[in-house]
Design an enzyme around this catalytic site. Structure first.
Site, PDB file in Angstrom:
ATOM      1  N   TYR A 136       0.894  -1.288  -0.014  1.00 47.74           N
ATOM      2  CA  TYR A 136      -0.010  -0.066  -0.046  1.00 47.74           C
ATOM      3  C   TYR A 136       0.842   1.120  -0.079  1.00 47.74           C
ATOM      4  CZ  TYR A 136      -4.570  -1.839   0.994  1.00 47.74           C
ATOM      5  OH  TYR A 136      -5.815  -2.824   0.851  1.00 47.74           O
ATOM      6  N   LYS A 187       3.142 -14.950   1.990  1.00 47.64           N
ATOM      7  CA  LYS A 187       3.429 -16.051   0.984  1.00 47.64           C
ATOM      8  C   LYS A 187       5.193 -16.148   0.623  1.00 47.64           C
ATOM      9  CE  LYS A 187       1.183 -16.984  -2.674  1.00 47.64           C
ATOM     10  NZ  LYS A 187       0.872 -18.357  -2.736  1.00 47.64           N
ATOM     11  N   ASP A 220      -3.010 -17.961   0.569  1.00 48.82           N
ATOM     12  CA  ASP A 220      -3.947 -18.741  -0.411  1.00 48.82           C
ATOM     13  C   ASP A 220      -4.493 -19.987   0.228  1.00 48.82           C
ATOM     14  OD1 ASP A 220      -1.533 -20.184  -0.433  1.00 48.82           O
ATOM     15  OD2 ASP A 220      -1.715 -20.708  -2.600  1.00 48.82           O
ATOM     16  N   ASP A 244      -6.245  -6.981   3.998  1.00 51.53           N
ATOM     17  CA  ASP A 244      -7.480  -6.420   3.403  1.00 51.53           C
ATOM     18  C   ASP A 244      -8.217  -7.574   2.906  1.00 51.53           C
ATOM     19  OD1 ASP A 244      -9.119  -4.278   2.328  1.00 51.53           O
ATOM     20  OD2 ASP A 244      -8.063  -4.556   0.521  1.00 51.53           O
ATOM     21  N   ASP A 248     -12.201  -9.201   4.468  1.00 59.03           N
ATOM     22  CA  ASP A 248     -13.662  -9.124   3.846  1.00 59.03           C
ATOM     23  C   ASP A 248     -14.124 -10.508   3.776  1.00 59.03           C
ATOM     24  OD1 ASP A 248     -13.411  -6.454   3.420  1.00 59.03           O
ATOM     25  OD2 ASP A 248     -13.999  -6.825   1.210  1.00 59.03           O
TER      26      ASP A 248
HETATM   27  C1  IPM Z   1     -10.365  -1.404   4.322  1.00 61.16           C
HETATM   28  C2  IPM Z   1     -10.565  -0.638   2.930  1.00 61.16           C
HETATM   29  C3  IPM Z   1      -9.586   0.372   2.700  1.00 61.16           C
HETATM   30  C4  IPM Z   1      -8.204  -0.599   2.491  1.00 61.16           C
HETATM   31  C5  IPM Z   1      -9.547   1.052   1.308  1.00 61.16           C
HETATM   32  C6  IPM Z   1     -10.939   1.758   1.306  1.00 61.16           C
HETATM   33  C7  IPM Z   1      -8.316   1.938   1.108  1.00 61.16           C
HETATM   34  O1  IPM Z   1     -10.760  -1.527   1.719  1.00 61.16           O
HETATM   35  O2  IPM Z   1     -10.280  -0.563   5.141  1.00 61.16           O
HETATM   36  O3  IPM Z   1     -10.224  -2.685   4.199  1.00 61.16           O
HETATM   37  O4  IPM Z   1      -7.861  -1.162   1.467  1.00 61.16           O
HETATM   38  O5  IPM Z   1      -7.660  -0.675   3.374  1.00 61.16           O
HETATM   39 MG    MG Z   2     -11.044  -3.421   2.656  1.00 59.96          MG
END
Ligand code: IPM
Ligand code: MG
Length: 352
Positions: A136, A187, A220, A244, A248
């Site tokens: 990032y 990884k 993975d 990240d 999710d």
């Molecule tokens: C998160 C989001 C952010 C990230 C974005 C909005 C920059 O997806 O906080 O998970 O990728 O960190």
């Molecule tokens: Mg995210």
């Protein structure tokens, strides 16, 4: 104590309004609450996603609670003037390197998950995601033109030892406090940065945390195991990008992305940054149907980790659990409540 609210974009203002309603119901003496423009909203008002005044207010607060940033109307902005760039700049300026993302299943939501209830029942995973390093932020980055005229997009995955050590220490300390274990995810089979990650985490555990069991897993494989047998995990320690993606995924195990809060912490005593892990959800923004639980649970994390009111944090979490147990559900959870009605159900549970 000072709490700064950054509602931001999309459903951000809608869910932060419900967090504010919870704050009002708590009526905590000595807590000052302020609000500032951030993200796309700040691009519209101030021309940049993170105005200096917002940054200064964040750095002088005890905790910052953000809603969400981003949306299609700012997608054609130059990269460093996008709402998301403001969020990355804020995380970096605040030095919040350890991102705690708890994926806990509220028992009444076992049937809201797309996985079978017996796979997710009792799920309680804590992600510790490195938040201010890796691909990032790594340099060099950009889109460059080769002599041939062809363009190349470039980002750099990069971790220095001290960046790995400090986030690993947070993961081990949290695992110790929960009587759990750490799975470190990388990884290492294809990336040198992953190899170093694994070596440093292993050495740190031997030196400082021999009492906390540690295992390693490739990213993975971790994605697969999260869907196959998520309850085998306790604390998952990982880098910025894998954290990240995997958080999710884990959010959906708990029924909805709208349920997961997060806390980003830096040096002890520095202000923490709290955000629901869901994004701005432009598709449902303005409809009043977003789930405010993640924002309200993020407020609870702020009360616990930065605002020294663990008692209030417990109350807020219990109120969310009791509203859900009473059948309160927004649409993402298969119900019909609006954002406001869900917030109101939680405030009502707080009072009872
Ligand atoms: C998160 C989001 C952010 C990230 C974005 C909005 C920059 O997806 O906080 O998970 O990728 O960190
Ligand atoms: Mg995210």
């Amino acid at each position: 104590m000072k709490l700064l609210l950054l509602p931001g974009d999309g459903i951000g203002p809608e869910v932060i309004a419900e967090a504010r309603a919870v704050l009002e119901a708590l009526a905590l003496p000595g807590l000052e609450v302020a609000e500032a423009p951030f993200g796309g909203a700040a691009i519209d008002s101030d021309g940049v996603p993170l105005p200096e005044a917002t940054k200064a207010a964040a750095l002088s607060a005890d905790a910052v609670l953000m809603g969400a940033v981003g949306g299609p109307q700012w997608a054609s902005q130059p990269y460093d003037l996008r709402p998301e760039a403001g969020l990355l700049a804020l995380r970096h300026a605040m030095g919040v390197f350890a991102n705690l993302r708890p994926a806990r299943l509220f028992p009444p939501l076992a049937d809201a998950s797309t996985l079978k209830p017996e796979v997710v029942e009792g799920l309680d995973i804590l992600f510790v995601r490195e938040l201010v390093g890796g691909v990032y932020f790594g340099e060099p980055r950009g889109i460059e033109r080769l002599p041939s005229g062809e363009r190349v997009g470039l980002n750099t995955q990069r971790y220095a030892e001290h960046e790995i050590v400090r986030v690993a220490d947070v993961a081990f300390a949290l695992a110790r406090a929960r009587g759990g274990h750490v799975t470190s995810v990388d990884k290492a089979n294809v990336m040198e940065s992953g190899l170093l990650w694994r070596e440093v985490v292993t050495a740190r555990q031997k030196e400082r945390h021999p009492d906390v069991p540690l295992s390693h897993m490739l990213a993975d494989s971790c994605a697969m195991e999260l869907v196959r047998n998520p309850r085998r995990f306790d604390v998952i320690l990982t880098d910025n990008l894998f954290g990240d993606l995997l958080s999710d995924l884990a959010a959906m195990l708990t029924g909805s992305l709208g349920m997961l809060p997060s806390a980003a912490l830096g040096a002890p005593g520095a202000p923490g940054l709290y955000e629901p892990i869901h994004g701005s959800a432009p598709d449902i923004a303005g409809k009043g149907i977003a789930n405010p639980c993640a924002a309200i649970l993020s407020l609870a994390m702020a009360l616990r980790h930065s605002l020294r009111r663990p008692d209030a944090a417990d109350r807020v979490e219990a109120a969310v659990a009791s509203a859900l147990a009473g059948g309160a559900r927004t649409r993402d959870l298969g119900g019909t409540l609006s954002t406001r009605e869900m917030g109101t159900a939680i405030v009502a549970a707080l009072a009872s």
